[in-house]
Design a protein around this motif. Structure first.
Motif, short mmCIF file in Angstrom:
data_model
loop_
_atom_site.label_atom_id
_atom_site.label_comp_id
_atom_site.label_asym_id
_atom_site.label_seq_id
_atom_site.Cartn_x
_atom_site.Cartn_y
_atom_site.Cartn_z
N LYS A 158 0.81 -1.22 0.00
CA LYS A 158 0.00 0.00 0.00
C LYS A 158 0.84 1.27 0.00
N ARG A 159 2.14 1.16 0.22
CA ARG A 159 3.00 2.34 0.32
C ARG A 159 3.39 2.87 -1.05
N GLY A 160 3.81 4.13 -1.09
CA GLY A 160 4.31 4.72 -2.32
C GLY A 160 5.79 4.48 -2.53
N THR A 161 6.47 4.02 -1.48
CA THR A 161 7.90 3.69 -1.57
C THR A 161 8.04 2.20 -1.85
N TRP A 162 8.78 1.86 -2.90
CA TRP A 162 9.03 0.47 -3.26
C TRP A 162 10.44 0.07 -2.83
N VAL A 163 10.62 -1.21 -2.53
CA VAL A 163 11.94 -1.74 -2.19
C VAL A 163 12.39 -2.66 -3.33
N ILE A 164 13.59 -2.39 -3.85
CA ILE A 164 14.16 -3.20 -4.92
C ILE A 164 15.27 -4.06 -4.33
N LEU A 165 15.10 -5.38 -4.40
CA LEU A 165 16.01 -6.34 -3.78
C LEU A 165 16.96 -6.91 -4.82
N VAL A 166 18.27 -6.84 -4.53
CA VAL A 166 19.30 -7.25 -5.49
C VAL A 166 20.18 -8.31 -4.83
N HIS A 167 20.05 -9.54 -5.27
CA HIS A 167 20.81 -10.64 -4.68
C HIS A 167 22.29 -10.54 -5.04
N GLY A 168 23.12 -11.34 -4.37
CA GLY A 168 24.56 -11.34 -4.62
C GLY A 168 24.97 -12.38 -5.64
N THR A 169 26.24 -12.30 -6.04
CA THR A 169 26.80 -13.31 -6.92
C THR A 169 26.76 -14.67 -6.23
N GLU A 170 26.59 -15.73 -7.01
CA GLU A 170 26.47 -17.10 -6.51
C GLU A 170 25.16 -17.33 -5.77
N ALA A 171 24.22 -16.40 -5.90
CA ALA A 171 22.90 -16.59 -5.32
C ALA A 171 21.88 -16.27 -6.41
N ASP A 172 20.61 -16.32 -6.05
CA ASP A 172 19.55 -15.91 -6.95
C ASP A 172 18.48 -15.23 -6.11
N ARG A 173 17.29 -15.03 -6.68
CA ARG A 173 16.26 -14.28 -5.95
C ARG A 173 15.85 -14.96 -4.65
N GLN A 174 16.11 -16.26 -4.51
CA GLN A 174 15.77 -16.92 -3.24
C GLN A 174 16.50 -16.31 -2.06
N GLN A 175 17.64 -15.67 -2.31
CA GLN A 175 18.38 -15.02 -1.22
C GLN A 175 17.56 -13.91 -0.57
N THR A 176 16.62 -13.34 -1.31
CA THR A 176 15.82 -12.22 -0.79
C THR A 176 14.63 -12.68 0.03
N LEU A 177 14.30 -13.96 -0.01
CA LEU A 177 13.07 -14.43 0.62
C LEU A 177 12.96 -14.13 2.12
N PRO A 178 14.03 -14.27 2.92
CA PRO A 178 13.87 -14.05 4.36
C PRO A 178 13.39 -12.66 4.76
N VAL A 179 13.63 -11.64 3.94
CA VAL A 179 13.23 -10.28 4.33
C VAL A 179 11.84 -9.91 3.83
N LEU A 180 11.22 -10.76 3.00
CA LEU A 180 9.91 -10.41 2.45
C LEU A 180 8.82 -10.27 3.52
N PRO A 181 8.78 -11.11 4.57
CA PRO A 181 7.70 -10.95 5.55
C PRO A 181 7.69 -9.59 6.24
N VAL A 182 8.84 -9.06 6.63
CA VAL A 182 8.84 -7.77 7.31
C VAL A 182 8.47 -6.66 6.34
N LEU A 183 8.90 -6.75 5.10
CA LEU A 183 8.52 -5.74 4.11
C LEU A 183 7.02 -5.80 3.84
N ASP A 184 6.48 -7.01 3.83
CA ASP A 184 5.03 -7.17 3.63
C ASP A 184 4.26 -6.55 4.80
#
Length: 380
Positions: A158-184
């Motif tokens: 619902k916010r106007g500010t978006w968060v763009i998550l950028v994983h590291g080398t040797e990882a993929d988007r699954q690296q970002t999963l642990p922080v999704l609940p707090v952002l949600d």
């Protein structure tokens, strides 16, 4: 006779030079070509291997006992994986002695653990997409990058500010999963992005990682995607080399004025030192490791002076949360300390003692999540 001697000397010099080039290239391979080498990417999503094999010694209700090893003694929440696609999650240490380490078994979601199974510890506690891993609704989208389409997960908010998550080398988007609940919970829309070289994304033209020096343009494409879909401001959040890419984007993007904050988890701020450490993990030490660092610079064309300027915070203009471990074996902690000392006006450095590179959340999930919540709240 003299010309023969000179010819022999010249040939020896040329031969030595060729050997130097070969050693440097081999020593730099893991750091410039993600996925190269048998143990690439410590802490970036790959299995952690520091010592001998870790075996399951015994199992009981809600607990599992492993061989005593540095990996099995790590505090926090970890996954163990084994041959055949097995995956389980363990948490706090319940008992430890010379015979073994007993940890709480949270779940075994793929395969079956049995006594005698050889496992590897990994930070990949969550697998799959946001719905599979967390029950969070999302949609597949893509940013229009200069090399082609860049797949992304979009989670609404619902916010106007978006968060763009950028994983590291040797990882993929699954690296970002642990922080999704707090952002949600904070109501923040999210883009978990890919960039050149990722599976499903265009390859880098030379097949090499450039430590953010080219990849930042893909993050800029994600910023444009967010703005085109209603974002008023964006927060960039990166892990490891993804954090370095975020720094490049914040300094160079035409859309930098829309960036309201940065979050850098285990940022690579001293490229030569990180390259030397990576070469050492691949078995190259001393002069060979130095050659690997030089080769990484030469092969990618990275401007170290420009890189150093970023690492000093010369281009930082927004609140920046830096999360780092003094025990990081990939990205020297001292570089993060120097950044915080140089820019105390915008940089907030939070430390995670004993944690692995880019596995800070694993070491203290609740503490990490609460730090994010408190830091993000004023920016909403």
């Amino acid at each position: 006779m003299r010309w023969r001697t000179a010819a022999v000397v010249a040939a020896a010099v040329v031969g030595a030079g060729a050997v130097v080039l070969v050693i440097g290239r081999r020593a730099s391979e893991r750091v410039v070509r993600p996925g190269a080498g048998p143990a690439a990417g410590p802490g970036a999503g790959a299995a952690v291997r520091e010592s001998g094999p870790i075996l399951v010694q015994s199992l009981a209700a809600g607990r599992v006992t492993f061989t005593r090893r540095p990996e099995s003694l790590r505090r926090g929440r970890w996954a163990v994986e084994w041959e055949g696609g097995g995956h389980a999650v363990v948490e706090e240490i319940l008992h430890s002695d010379e015979q073994g380490v007993t940890r709480r078994l949270v779940r075994a979601d793929r395969g079956t653990l049995t006594p005698g199974t050889e496992v590897h510890f990994t930070p990949r506690v969550l697998l799959g997409d946001p719905t599979e891993a967390l029950g969070l609704a999302f949609s597949d989208t893509s940013a229009d990058g200069e090399l082609g389409a860049l797949p992304a997960w979009h989670l609404d908010g619902k916010r106007g500010t978006w968060v763009i998550l950028v994983h590291g080398t040797e990882a993929d988007r699954q690296q970002t999963l642990p922080v999704l609940p707090v952002l949600d919970r904070l109501g923040l829309p999210v883009l978990a992005v890919t960039y050149r070289g990722d599976a499903g994304a265009p390859a880098s033209p030379d097949g090499l990682s450039h430590f953010g020096a080219t990849e930042w343009r893909d993050v800029e494409s994600a910023i444009r995607l967010a703005l085109d879909h209603g974002a008023g401001r964006v927060i960039l959040y990166g892990w490891s080399s993804g954090a370095t890419t975020v720094l490049h984007a914040a300094a160079r993007s035409a859309w930098a004025p829309t960036i309201s904050g940065l979050i850098l988890d285990s940022p690579v701020l001293d490229l030569p030192a990180s390259a030397r450490r990576d070469a050492a993990r691949a078995g190259f030490t001393g002069v060979a490791a130095e050659l690997g660092a030089l080769a990484a610079e030469g092969r990618t064309g990275v401007d170290l002076a420009d890189f150093a300027r970023l690492a000093e915070g010369a281009d930082l203009h927004v609140p920046t949360l830096v999360l780092h471990s003094p025990s990081d074996r990939t990205a020297p902690f001292g570089a993060a300390q120097r950044l915080a000392a140089a820019r105390p006006d915008v940089v907030n450095l939070q430390t995670f003692p004993g944690a692995d590179h880019a596995a800070l959340w694993n070491s203290a999930p609740d503490h990490y999540t609460e730090l994010l919540r408190r830091w993000l709240t004023p920016l909403l």
